[in-house]
Write an enzyme that holds these catalytic residues in place. Sequence first.
Site, PDB file in Angstrom:
ATOM      1  CG  ASN A 192      -1.710   1.220   1.429  1.00 13.03           C
ATOM      2  OD1 ASN A 192      -1.792   2.055   0.519  1.00 13.03           O
ATOM      3  ND2 ASN A 192      -2.317   1.372   2.605  1.00 13.03           N
ATOM      4  CE  LYS A 206      -0.202   3.277   4.711  1.00 13.29           C
ATOM      5  NZ  LYS A 206      -0.166   3.392   6.150  1.00 13.29           N
ATOM      6  CG  HIS A 211      -5.927   2.173   5.160  1.00 11.65           C
ATOM      7  ND1 HIS A 211      -5.478   3.105   6.064  1.00 11.65           N
ATOM      8  CD2 HIS A 211      -4.940   1.271   5.033  1.00 11.65           C
ATOM      9  CE1 HIS A 211      -4.255   2.785   6.454  1.00 11.65           C
ATOM     10  NE2 HIS A 211      -3.907   1.660   5.838  1.00 11.65           N
ATOM     11  CD  GLU A 238      -2.873   5.661   6.755  1.00 16.73           C
ATOM     12  OE1 GLU A 238      -2.810   5.681   5.515  1.00 16.73           O
ATOM     13  OE2 GLU A 238      -1.984   5.169   7.476  1.00 16.73           O
ATOM     14  CD  GLU A 295      -3.783  -2.324   7.423  1.00  9.63           C
ATOM     15  OE1 GLU A 295      -2.679  -2.595   6.969  1.00  9.63           O
ATOM     16  OE2 GLU A 295      -4.387  -1.276   7.165  1.00  9.63           O
ATOM     17  N   GLY A 339       2.322   2.221  10.726  1.00  9.98           N
ATOM     18  CA  GLY A 339       3.330   3.261  10.545  1.00  9.98           C
ATOM     19  C   GLY A 339       4.065   3.647  11.811  1.00  9.98           C
ATOM     20  CB  SER A 362       4.842  -1.947  12.093  1.00  9.75           C
ATOM     21  OG  SER A 362       4.485  -0.603  12.329  1.00  9.75           O
ATOM     22  N   GLY A 383       4.670   1.135   4.786  1.00 11.44           N
ATOM     23  CA  GLY A 383       6.018   1.716   4.657  1.00 11.44           C
ATOM     24  C   GLY A 383       7.014   0.799   3.966  1.00 11.44           C
TER      25      GLY A 383
END
Length: 246
Positions: A10, A12, A93, A95, A162, A168, A202, A224
């Site tokens: 992902n 992002k 998600h 976010e 998640e 993150g 993570s 990430g």
Amino acid sequence: MSRRMMIAGNWKMNGLRSDLDFFDALAPLTASASAEIVVCLPATLIALAIQRCGNGVGIGGQDCHTGQSGAHTGDISAAMLRDAGAGHVIVGHSERRRDHGESSVTVSAKAEAALAAGLVPIICVGETLEEREAGQAREVVGAQLRASLPQQANAGLVVAYEPVWAIGTGRVAAITDIAQMHEFIRSQLPQPRDTRILYGGSVKPGNAVDILSLSDVDGALVGGASLEVAQFSGIIEASVQQSPVR
Ligand code: PGA
């Protein structure tokens, strides 16, 4: 039907055309990977990435609208993602839930729109740190999951657990907590044996083997570490050590 492991990246809100060399570097590994490899990109890169990455990697979007078309400035429909060549889309998600106030009801409608357009929705759920510390993780995730799934059972969809506090942050959930939550999520699914459940938060090459070896973990959703070809490759290599089909 059995469950093939999936490693999904992902990106992002990251990535320019100059970053698409990533796919050239990944190609030798993905050609031999037993897991399904997917990278969910900003919409601007989807069609270009498809020209670059061949058949070994699936490309996905990161969100879609509930509708097919219409007066929704700035939004993108599942049909548009499919038209650009995507095969997958992340919905719900944390976010998006946080930045855009998306409810699970909306997420469910997005998942339905994705399925109708021929995309595999990756439906995200996860508790906040406060909810976990209050002992409510299971209750929160169960409620989110039930409300976020499409109305009609569909074994083709993918669920991603998640924990919000692990995204993150470099803080990964304890292996026993991941195992218990995935087992719980599976017990709540209409088609438990056929639906893939990914872990996200993570995930790195150093923890991927332990996470992917859990019997109810069918893969990973990687933020990430999917931006760096060496790290994403390390996670794909960790998946090679697991049975590719559950
Ligand atoms: P992370 O992100 O791997 O950077 O924690 C995961 C995600 O948000 O999907």
